[in-house]
Design an enzyme around this catalytic site. Structure first.
Site, PDB file in Angstrom:
ATOM      1  N   ALA A   5      59.060  62.278  57.608  1.00 50.23           N
ATOM      2  CA  ALA A   5      58.549  63.423  56.845  1.00 50.23           C
ATOM      3  C   ALA A   5      58.686  64.601  57.468  1.00 50.23           C
ATOM      4  CB  ALA A   5      56.961  63.251  56.427  1.00 50.23           C
ATOM      5  N   ILE A  47      58.028  62.968  62.513  1.00 51.23           N
ATOM      6  CA  ILE A  47      58.153  64.465  62.104  1.00 51.23           C
ATOM      7  C   ILE A  47      59.409  64.766  62.085  1.00 51.23           C
ATOM      8  CG2 ILE A  47      57.067  66.680  62.248  1.00 51.23           C
ATOM      9  CD1 ILE A  47      55.129  64.518  61.159  1.00 51.23           C
ATOM     10  N   LYS A  48      59.862  65.368  61.071  1.00 47.58           N
ATOM     11  CA  LYS A  48      61.281  65.648  60.957  1.00 47.58           C
ATOM     12  C   LYS A  48      61.232  67.243  60.989  1.00 47.58           C
ATOM     13  CE  LYS A  48      64.909  63.463  58.475  1.00 47.58           C
ATOM     14  NZ  LYS A  48      65.766  63.424  57.053  1.00 47.58           N
ATOM     15  N   VAL A  49      61.950  67.891  62.013  1.00 47.39           N
ATOM     16  CA  VAL A  49      61.891  69.531  62.194  1.00 47.39           C
ATOM     17  C   VAL A  49      63.525  69.674  62.405  1.00 47.39           C
ATOM     18  CG1 VAL A  49      59.979  69.584  63.423  1.00 47.39           C
ATOM     19  CG2 VAL A  49      62.229  69.160  64.903  1.00 47.39           C
TER      20      VAL A  49
END
Ligand code: G3P
Length: 218
Positions: A56, A82-84
């Site tokens: 996400a 967590i996508k960054v």
């Protein structure tokens, strides 16, 4: 090589899960927009049907806001990654979230140096975008190869190569040859991997010859 489904389409994921081929899911803001769904709701729904990592992506671009959004998204389920984006702020957020044992998928990677930075920042996954490099006549698969060599030179780097922007069966084949740990693949591409005209032709011939025996197995 692990297969992640690159989609937020619940029906498409539901169709694939029984095959045992879905080791995780990736989404991004464009995929979420295409789904027309509430972001947190659809991520929660995906996390219930897929045991593996579900990516996400944060929307913020400033490190502290990325960290706050990442912590909020991580509350959805234990398998949320967590996508960054691969920016300085993204690397700072990656370092902080990874230190809190949150899975981090650093995305929008287009160079081996970027991938080295993400690994040093503790990324769980690095997402090099094969298709978008190919789109501008560069060699997306060469990037996968280069990252594999670099990561293998330093066993202390634990980041998994998640081949992304996969556009077809050849990308899957070549990513596996290059040693990617994961490929995130559109559902239709996954389903297409099984097809080969000689398989169809051979099965048809087997069935015709079997019919001639007049026998039945049950
Ligand atoms: O996971 C990244 C992927 O969704 C991007 O694919 O086709 O928009 O480059 P594409």
């Amino acid at each position: 090589m692990k297969f992640f489904a690159d989609t937020a389409d619940i029906a498409a994921i539901d169709e694939l899960v029984p095959t045992g081929l879905v080791d995780g899911v990736t989404t991004n803001p464009s995929i979420i927009a295409k789904s027309g769904r509430d972001f947190k709701e659809v991520i929660a729904e995906i996390c219930k049907i897929v045991d593996g990592p579900v990516s996400a992506e944060v929307a913020a671009t400033e490190a502290n806001q990325m960290i706050a959004e990442g912590r909020e998204l991580a509350k959805i389920a234990s398998n949320v990654a967590i996508k960054v984006p691969l920016t300085w702020d993204g690397l700072i957020a990656c370092k902080t979230l990874a230190a809190e044992d949150t899975m981090v998928n650093v995305t929008l990677c287009f160079s081996a140096n970027q991938a080295l930075l993400a690994a040093k920042a503790g990324a769980t996954f690095i997402s090099p975008f094969i298709g978008r490099l190919d789109d501008i006549a560069l060699d997306g698969m060469e990037l996968i190869h280069d990252i594999r060599v670099i990561y293998d030179n330093y066993p202390g780097l634990k980041t998994e190569i998640l081949a992304a922007s996969v556009r077809g069966a050849n990308h899957v084949r070549m990513a596996a040859i290059a040693g990617a740990d994961v490929a995130t693949i559109p559902p239709d591409v996954i389903k297409g991997l099984v097809r080969h005209p000689l398989t169809d032709k051979g099965l048809e011939a087997f069935l015709q010859d079997w019919a001639k025996t007049g026998q039945s197995i049950l």
